[in-house]
Scaffold this motif. Sequence first.
Motif, PDB file in Angstrom:
ATOM      1  N   ARG A  46      -5.469   1.464   1.876  1.00 57.40           N
ATOM      2  CA  ARG A  46      -4.656   1.247   3.223  1.00 57.40           C
ATOM      3  C   ARG A  46      -3.574   2.490   2.704  1.00 57.40           C
ATOM      4  O   ARG A  46      -3.165   2.068   1.472  1.00 57.40           O
ATOM      5  N   SER A  92     -12.724   4.255   8.198  1.00 56.76           N
ATOM      6  CA  SER A  92     -13.529   3.382   8.714  1.00 56.76           C
ATOM      7  C   SER A  92     -12.313   2.936   9.443  1.00 56.76           C
ATOM      8  O   SER A  92     -12.956   2.943  11.329  1.00 56.76           O
ATOM      9  N   ASN A  93     -10.936   3.067   9.954  1.00 57.03           N
ATOM     10  CA  ASN A  93     -10.091   2.394  10.996  1.00 57.03           C
ATOM     11  C   ASN A  93      -9.481   2.883  11.023  1.00 57.03           C
ATOM     12  O   ASN A  93      -8.742   3.109   9.960  1.00 57.03           O
ATOM     13  N   ILE A  94      -8.275   3.256  12.568  1.00 53.31           N
ATOM     14  CA  ILE A  94      -7.117   4.320  12.240  1.00 53.31           C
ATOM     15  C   ILE A  94      -6.519   3.396  13.268  1.00 53.31           C
ATOM     16  O   ILE A  94      -7.325   2.774  14.573  1.00 53.31           O
ATOM     17  N   THR A  95      -4.759   2.018  12.813  1.00 53.09           N
ATOM     18  CA  THR A  95      -4.904   1.688  14.069  1.00 53.09           C
ATOM     19  C   THR A  95      -2.887   1.994  14.239  1.00 53.09           C
ATOM     20  O   THR A  95      -2.810   2.458  12.511  1.00 53.09           O
ATOM     21  N   ALA A  96      -2.600   2.389  15.284  1.00 53.06           N
ATOM     22  CA  ALA A  96      -1.037   2.039  15.534  1.00 53.06           C
ATOM     23  C   ALA A  96      -0.773   1.187  15.463  1.00 53.06           C
ATOM     24  O   ALA A  96      -1.603   0.054  16.249  1.00 53.06           O
ATOM     25  N   VAL A  97       0.269   0.729  14.928  1.00 58.15           N
ATOM     26  CA  VAL A  97       0.792  -0.662  15.317  1.00 58.15           C
ATOM     27  C   VAL A  97       2.699  -0.231  15.417  1.00 58.15           C
ATOM     28  O   VAL A  97       3.501   0.668  15.512  1.00 58.15           O
ATOM     29  N   ASP A 111       0.993  -1.236  -0.265  1.00 60.16           N
ATOM     30  CA  ASP A 111       0.110  -0.216  -0.334  1.00 60.16           C
ATOM     31  C   ASP A 111       0.766   1.684  -0.455  1.00 60.16           C
ATOM     32  O   ASP A 111       2.366   1.324   0.353  1.00 60.16           O
ATOM     33  N   GLN A 127      -7.366   3.510   7.010  1.00 64.44           N
ATOM     34  CA  GLN A 127      -8.337   2.326   5.859  1.00 64.44           C
ATOM     35  C   GLN A 127      -9.780   3.103   5.198  1.00 64.44           C
ATOM     36  O   GLN A 127     -10.379   3.903   6.576  1.00 64.44           O
ATOM     37  N   ARG A 171      -0.579   4.178   5.090  1.00 64.15           N
ATOM     38  CA  ARG A 171      -0.004   3.674   6.385  1.00 64.15           C
ATOM     39  C   ARG A 171       0.878   5.176   6.077  1.00 64.15           C
ATOM     40  O   ARG A 171       1.724   5.997   5.393  1.00 64.15           O
ATOM     41  N   VAL A 182      -2.062   3.254  10.689  1.00 64.51           N
ATOM     42  CA  VAL A 182      -2.735   2.221   9.014  1.00 64.51           C
ATOM     43  C   VAL A 182      -4.589   3.795   9.112  1.00 64.51           C
ATOM     44  O   VAL A 182      -4.765   3.178  10.268  1.00 64.51           O
ATOM     45  N   GLU A 226       3.856   2.200  13.184  1.00 58.63           N
ATOM     46  CA  GLU A 226       3.316   2.522  11.819  1.00 58.63           C
ATOM     47  C   GLU A 226       1.600   2.791  12.285  1.00 58.63           C
ATOM     48  O   GLU A 226       1.084   2.301  13.326  1.00 58.63           O
TER      49      GLU A 226
END
Lengths: 370, 330, 178, 413
Positions: free
Chosen positions: C102, C72-77, C47, C90, C104, C88, C86
């Motif tokens: 996605r 829809s979605n915010i994710t921290a990794v 992506d 979506q 990033r 992400v 990171e």
Amino acid sequence: MLKTEELQINIGPQHPSTHGVFRMLVTVDGETLVDLKPVFGYLHRNHEQLGEVNTYLQNMPFTDRLDYFNSMVNNHAYARAVETLAGVEVPERAQYIRVIMDELSRILNHATAMGFMLGDMGAWQTALLWGMREREKILDMFEYVSGARMMCNYCRFGGVVRDIDDWFITELKKLMQGLPHYFDDFEGLLLNSEILLARARNIGVLPKELALAYSVTGPVLRGSGVAYDIRKAEPYAVYDRFKFKVPVGTVGDVYDRFLVRIAEMRESYKILEQAIEQLPDATGGFINPKVKQQSLKAPAGEAYARVESPKGELGFYLVSDGSGSAYRYKVRAPSFINLSSLADMCKGYSIADVVVILGSIDIVMGEVDR
Amino acid sequence: MTLSHLATEDVFVVERNDADFRAGQGMTKGLGIVFRKFRKALFGKPNSDRADTEGQFNVQYPEERLVLPEAYRNMPILLYDDATGHELCTSCFQCERICPPQVIHITQAKDPATGKPVPAAANFVLEYDTCMSCGYCAEVCPFDAIKMDHDFELSTGNHPELDVNYDRLLRPISYYEAIAPTMWSDVKEQAMKKLQNNIKRRPGAIGRDHGQKVKGGAAVAVAATPVAGAAPAAAAKPRGPVAAIGKNMPEEKVAKLISIRAANAAKRGGGDAGAAPVAEAAPIVETVVDTPAASAAPSGPVAAIGQNMSEDKRAKLEAIRAAKRAQRGE
Amino acid sequence: MALLARGELRSILQTEMPNALDTRWDTQATDQPEAHGEGQTILLDFDAVVKAEALVEVAHFIRDKFGYTLLSNITAVDYLKQGLIEVVYQFYNAAEGGPDLRVRVRIGRSPEECIVPSLTPTWPGADLQEREAYDMYGVVFPGHPNLARIYMWDEFKGFPMRKDFPKTGDKYTHVTGE
Amino acid sequence: MADALTQLGFASWLSVLIASIIKVTLILVGGSVGMMFLTWYERRAISYMQDRRGPNRVGPQGLLQPISEAIKTMTKEDATPREADRIVHFLAPVVMLGATVLSFAVIPWGRMFPVDLNAAVLFVIATGGLHSIGMMMAGWGSNNKFALLGGMRGVAQLISYEIPQVMAIIPVVLMTGSMSLQKIVEAQNDFGGLGWFVFSPVGLLGFALFFTASLAEGERTPFDIPEADSEIIAGYMTEYSGMKFAVFYLSNYMSNLAVCFITATLYLGGGNGPGVDALGGFAGGLLSLIYFLLKSFALFFIMVLIRATVPRLRVDQLMGFAWKFLLPLVLVNILSASFWVALLRWDQQWPQLTEWFGAPSTADATNWGRLAIAVVLTLLINAGAVALIMRLTNRNVQKHLYTTDEELALGLS
């Protein structure tokens, strides 16, 4: 001019109608609401940290505790996420069983959620108790097949724990005979009642564009007029084989969400009918035998799988580093994100409406606070 | 905006009929339905099967009870064979590993003669208060030794009692066969076959025996008391579990074993502080929950004296104890 | 209003907004991802990996040009080994349906680097998710209306979901609380 | 009662005192036992409506449940908030219970009258409005935001329902010509005990309006706004526990009981029924008491039915409903009542009218012709008014609603 002063009231965390430990710091001018600040964290159990410590299988019973009204749907979503991550394929019959359980869970969720909202509105729990009666029947069937009423822990990677047998099918058919009478009673009771219309119409309006900007999903989004349903937008399991409609509202107020949920119950009923007919026989197996459940290792990579839970889009974002447990485990909880639109929806209405609007969003705190 | 991937007839707008003329007919319809429900509930028959949406549906709990389905799972229990009295559990630690809240604590039994581990469990503590009855232990157990019980009336005021130890976890196979016939019949022959070769691998019929599990026989009662007597000593021993006294062990061997135990216990009476947590938990539970036979046991590591122990044996034991105390100059 | 396949956005951005892309990971071309095995997390870059400052621009570009209106979605990794966090994003196309898109953003883990511009002004739905990322991972979102902790109490020090946060024995779990 | 005692040798003032004491205890006992029965009756009725079984554990069929609740509330700790205004907080339930019990003084139990005031209706209305003072005191005294809101809502509700309730009684007074409840009951005794006002169009509309307004007085759904427990916890009762809460609860249900009694007396001919005159004497009195209680509990059943079905109105909606819907109808009802009296009863009430027009031809006791004209005329007036006001409110609601048909069409772009 008479000097008036705004009143700051704490609705929650211990309040009869906040559906769990949720607190709203409300500033009120007289009865009309000026500002609302939601406060979270009272039920935070750091579910995502647990996901990273546990192995994949050990984490399945914890997903029951997310949205404890629909543990079958949570299990299904988590199982799908790990299956896409580990590349496990699921036999047909298992997918049909999962769809049947999801739709039953949708009916019981909408029945009780609307009951609770009407309870908040002041109708003394008659609709709720009729809904509870249907829910009890469905929970007994969940108990028969999974072992527990609410904490089902029913899905495994590549299928389900136990197959459904003839007793389950006959009981399901009997239940299907009763449901339409319940739907008619429920609609007849309150759908056109003038006082419900007065309390629900034009309350908590969320226009279409704002609904999309607030990234709300599920009945709240469809109530505002956006026909977006994951079972149609990105069909998973065997949903593409069923013919069913997506109900959509026009104005986006509490009344529309109420109507959309009732219509969705009828659509779930149609799906269940078709699913029972097309159910493949037991030779197909209800679980993929090749999967070693407790020592499943997923290749390094990431996966996101989502399911149309009764409250909205429930998704699991997993990153795996090749070991037995997830490197990153994130739950996209529908109630949590739907709540971001609450403050905007409630501005300008009275306290009596705030409680009804919160009921119309239908949140469960287990999922919001994780 | 209709979804292009959705055929137009797939989407339908819920009709709000805002323009209807409303003069109370909606409310009266609702009142009529509630009155019909009232009449049906008061005079009609109670709501019996799933298709019925009228009539009273609730069950008066203590008097009337719903039949629990077979797959119902509440708290785990361990099984032992009615005939031979042997437990199916070979302490393979599978269930301890899979348990999500890590509530199972097993200590493997050792052959008293050679000290080598034996496929049997010396002690099996399960914290009932943290267990969430997910059923994983029953699923992964290769020997079908642990199964999910149907008894949900477990509320108790005494919290330590919820660390359920081996004696209270054990149920005869007949009990489980009664509550889950088809599930047991699926795994029956495989489980029994495994049990037979496990028994062969258990020298001298070693295995935790409990008075209540073998049908009748005073001899066993006698054997039970030293067992109970030995148990606290065994548990109190910090280093490793000591094998319990076998069921059909000859009399004099039992006495000899007790004397050895008493000697060891006395010898390391002092160095007992850092006992392993399991051991720490066990004695409290032991004395509280002990079988009635040994209820008179004094606390602490000294072997308990059962009340139906024969007179001469009790005298001999006292004599040994007195000697030991004198020797330590208490 | 077209549906984009997963890798398609990267190529479009290379042509349309070249400076937006973060080229630090271009060396690992898509066909031979970083060697993965026990304990290794691979950094998939099918992506679009976007620079932090260009995120808002790219997000608007996706929404206006391709109709991906539903964030829809915010994710921290937290990739501890690679020393970066990171985030992400979506996006979904509410009209076309179909899978997600996605985007990033990869930023450093130290407080100065860990900054990503907030999307809340245009997507108010991101408000709570960004607060959760701030509370759990320490990602600061300038432009956010009230960036405060969402689950932990405000005086809580540290970010619990980071890989280097001590799982036992940190100053909160000690009974003696020295 | 009093003179019977004087024969026994008591001094006259003493016997009057004892007689009134006996009456007061009779009323209080009757009221509270009635209240207890109401709580049990409501919980059983509403549970059957919801397909479940109500209290059936304490005593036979759960009849001792109210007593167990009373004991429970008495034994609970009676806490007063530290910052609360102690005296006001303490007196609020006293005022509320006092006001409610006062209205029992004039209520006829079948044929037996505790006190026969000739302005009984006025007395009932006066006490009806008093308990809102207690509500406001509770709301203000307990230093709690929710209680304050509850108290304010209680007062707003009183103002809006009081006027329609009072005006709904005027047709009854017009038709009987006297304000004494005894005369009102007697006036409804012809046609063999079934000549109740509710069967006349004027009485029917009056009954409907009075019953709706008295739902608001007893804080029954859909008007239980001051004590709306899903929004403002327990409204003005939030800071009360133990005995004080029990007193509130007692006064709440006793006012419901009083309201049912008054409605039964005014419109359903309390105590009148077929066979009461035939029996006469004590047995007739007893039969009238049974009729009276049956009518009241049937009314209360309607209250429970409404409570099980209908959600609660907001405060501003209640005020709009009372002022804009009930009030016009009540005024129209008074107009049609005047026609009714003019056609049927002018000779009994206003003798000087007979001088001007001459006595109405008294061919037979009830002149069927004039009765038919009166019924048709009042029916036309009332029905027309109801239809007109319904149309007006419908148009008004739809005008303010978010989407009328055109906007609906627009919205679907």
